[in-house]
Scaffold this motif. Structure first.
Motif, mmCIF file in Angstrom:
data_model
loop_
_atom_site.group_PDB
_atom_site.id
_atom_site.type_symbol
_atom_site.label_atom_id
_atom_site.label_comp_id
_atom_site.label_asym_id
_atom_site.label_seq_id
_atom_site.Cartn_x
_atom_site.Cartn_y
_atom_site.Cartn_z
ATOM 1 N N PRO A 1 0.796 -1.227 0.000
ATOM 2 C CA PRO A 1 0.000 0.000 0.000
ATOM 3 C C PRO A 1 0.830 1.279 0.000
ATOM 4 O O PRO A 1 0.328 2.340 -0.347
ATOM 5 N N ARG A 2 2.101 1.198 0.380
ATOM 6 C CA ARG A 2 2.953 2.391 0.425
ATOM 7 C C ARG A 2 3.807 2.553 -0.826
ATOM 8 O O ARG A 2 4.575 3.519 -0.927
ATOM 9 N N SER A 3 3.688 1.624 -1.769
ATOM 10 C CA SER A 3 4.650 1.578 -2.877
ATOM 11 C C SER A 3 4.630 2.831 -3.747
ATOM 12 O O SER A 3 5.693 3.328 -4.142
ATOM 13 N N VAL A 4 3.456 3.362 -4.068
ATOM 14 C CA VAL A 4 3.400 4.544 -4.929
ATOM 15 C C VAL A 4 3.979 5.774 -4.230
ATOM 16 O O VAL A 4 4.889 6.418 -4.769
ATOM 17 N N PRO A 5 3.515 6.127 -3.033
ATOM 18 C CA PRO A 5 4.102 7.325 -2.414
ATOM 19 C C PRO A 5 5.585 7.166 -2.083
ATOM 20 O O PRO A 5 6.346 8.144 -2.210
ATOM 21 N N ARG A 6 6.011 5.990 -1.686
ATOM 22 C CA ARG A 6 7.429 5.811 -1.369
ATOM 23 C C ARG A 6 8.295 5.990 -2.607
ATOM 24 O O ARG A 6 9.356 6.617 -2.558
ATOM 25 N N ARG A 7 7.849 5.428 -3.736
ATOM 26 C CA ARG A 7 8.626 5.578 -4.973
ATOM 27 C C ARG A 7 8.646 7.036 -5.421
ATOM 28 O O ARG A 7 9.682 7.553 -5.865
ATOM 29 N N MET A 8 7.524 7.712 -5.293
ATOM 30 C CA MET A 8 7.467 9.103 -5.708
ATOM 31 C C MET A 8 8.365 9.981 -4.833
ATOM 32 O O MET A 8 9.067 10.866 -5.334
ATOM 33 N N GLN A 9 8.346 9.746 -3.531
ATOM 34 C CA GLN A 9 9.209 10.527 -2.638
ATOM 35 C C GLN A 9 10.684 10.283 -2.964
ATOM 36 O O GLN A 9 11.496 11.209 -2.939
ATOM 37 N N LYS A 10 11.014 9.045 -3.294
ATOM 38 C CA LYS A 10 12.400 8.712 -3.640
ATOM 39 C C LYS A 10 12.821 9.424 -4.925
ATOM 40 O O LYS A 10 13.914 9.997 -5.006
ATOM 41 N N LEU A 11 11.950 9.393 -5.948
ATOM 42 C CA LEU A 11 12.263 10.069 -7.212
ATOM 43 C C LEU A 11 12.408 11.575 -7.010
ATOM 44 O O LEU A 11 13.263 12.215 -7.631
ATOM 45 N N LEU A 12 11.588 12.113 -6.152
ATOM 46 C CA LEU A 12 11.653 13.547 -5.875
ATOM 47 C C LEU A 12 12.975 13.908 -5.185
ATOM 48 O O LEU A 12 13.639 14.887 -5.549
ATOM 49 N N GLN A 13 13.364 13.092 -4.218
ATOM 50 C CA GLN A 13 14.621 13.344 -3.497
ATOM 51 C C GLN A 13 15.833 13.216 -4.419
ATOM 52 O O GLN A 13 16.830 13.933 -4.261
ATOM 53 N N GLU A 14 15.729 12.300 -5.379
ATOM 54 C CA GLU A 14 16.834 12.086 -6.317
ATOM 55 C C GLU A 14 16.881 13.146 -7.415
ATOM 56 O O GLU A 14 17.845 13.200 -8.186
ATOM 57 N N GLY A 15 15.845 13.962 -7.508
ATOM 58 C CA GLY A 15 15.785 14.973 -8.555
ATOM 59 C C GLY A 15 15.320 14.443 -9.890
ATOM 60 O O GLY A 15 15.405 15.134 -10.909
ATOM 61 N N ALA A 16 14.805 13.203 -9.888
ATOM 62 C CA ALA A 16 14.325 12.600 -11.136
ATOM 63 C C ALA A 16 12.970 13.159 -11.556
ATOM 64 O O ALA A 16 12.592 13.059 -12.730
ATOM 65 N N VAL A 17 12.226 13.708 -10.597
ATOM 66 C CA VAL A 17 10.949 14.358 -10.904
ATOM 67 C C VAL A 17 10.919 15.707 -10.200
ATOM 68 O O VAL A 17 11.641 15.941 -9.223
ATOM 69 N N THR A 18 10.075 16.596 -10.711
ATOM 70 C CA THR A 18 9.907 17.921 -10.118
ATOM 71 C C THR A 18 8.547 18.016 -9.442
ATOM 72 O O THR A 18 7.684 17.143 -9.615
#
Length: 273
Positions: free
Chosen positions: A234-251
């Motif tokens: 159940p946490r997979s989508v927000p966790r992946r999004m937070q990780k991408l955001l921290q890595e600078g892969a998404v804005t």
């Protein structure tokens, strides 16, 4: 601090076999804000349907759970319909013709829930596993019924279907009076002319963000304690999004687009916070 929505576009909650509505607390703790909650197969609700009206138990359970999720602070939008795998169990018990009629009748009832504003869209599809030509043809007729209803209602349609692009579905949708861009290909794994809803496991996710593609993200969370680890948690989508955001892969703009403006176009409801 920047604020943005995080949507899980295909989420199941089962009070009989799973954690139940409280599972969204995990989703929210990781940053999730919205879910599209899909109706369960009839057997998952303990229902053995003989008439279309029997599916009201399935759809009413969907609405009950949706209300409980909203009360917990997660914005929940329900989608009602008939899982395409039902044709197997129903045809074994009733015969293929009766199974097709029953599933189409159940979709008519699901459409009532949309027209009354209690659900935001429909769900249907066709088997993603090998079936006989007769079952395939019947499944496509059921899908046509769903497309027709969605076109009449002006709502979205999520479909469970075979792996691949489902390249024939846009023409089918147009022939039924529905906008193909509002047909959501659940668990999309490749290019598709439909709207792709992809899981966070897909290797092309970063590339699609970089290319500013229009897509949504889903976990396909099952909520079945007998199948721990099935699909994604159940946490997979927000966790992946937070990780991408921290890595600078998404804005932040990417977040608001994929989790806000894109699903708003598909479903016709707000995904703002």
């Amino acid at each position: 601090m920047e604020k943005f929505p995080i949507l899980d576009d295909h989420f199941h909650i089962n009070r009989r076999t799973g954690v139940g509505p409280s599972v969204v607390k995990e989703f929210m703790r990781s940053g999730g804000t919205h879910i599209v909650l899909v109706s369960l197969p009839s057997w998952s609700c303990g229902v053995t349907p003989h008439t279309p009206a029997d599916y009201r138990q399935v759809f009413d359970e969907l609405l009950t759970v949706s209300t409980m999720v909203n009360e917990l602070g997660c914005i929940c939008y329900p989608v009602a319909g008939v899982h395409p795998a039902e044709i197997g169990r129903l045809s074994e018990r009733l015969g293929l013709t009766a199974a097709e009629e029953l599933m189409c009748g159940a979709l008519d009832i699901a459409a009532e829930y949309v027209s009354e504003g209690r659900c935001i869209g429909l769900k249907s599809g066709r088997p993603h596993y090998p079936v006989t030509p007769e079952v395939w043809e019947a499944s496509n007729r059921i899908l046509e019924r769903a497309l027709t209803l969605a076109g009449e209602l002006g709502c979205s349609l999520q479909i469970h279907a075979e792996s691949g692009p489902c390249g024939d579905v846009p023409a089918l949708a147009k022939s039924c009076g529905m906008d193909p861009s509002r047909v959501v290909k659940h668990f999309a794994t490749c290019e598709t002319p439909l709207h792709p809803s992809i899981t966070v496991r897909e290797p092309f996710l970063d590339q699609w963000f970089a290319e500013k593609r229009e897509f949504t993200l889903e976990s396909d969370y099952m909520d079945d304690l007998s199948r721990p680890g099935a699909v994604n948690g159940p946490r997979s989508v927000p966790r992946r999004m937070q990780k991408l955001l921290q890595e600078g892969a998404v804005t932040f703009e990417d977040m608001r687009r994929v989790h806000g403006s894109v699903p708003k176009r598909i479903y016709g409801v707000d995904f703002e916070i």
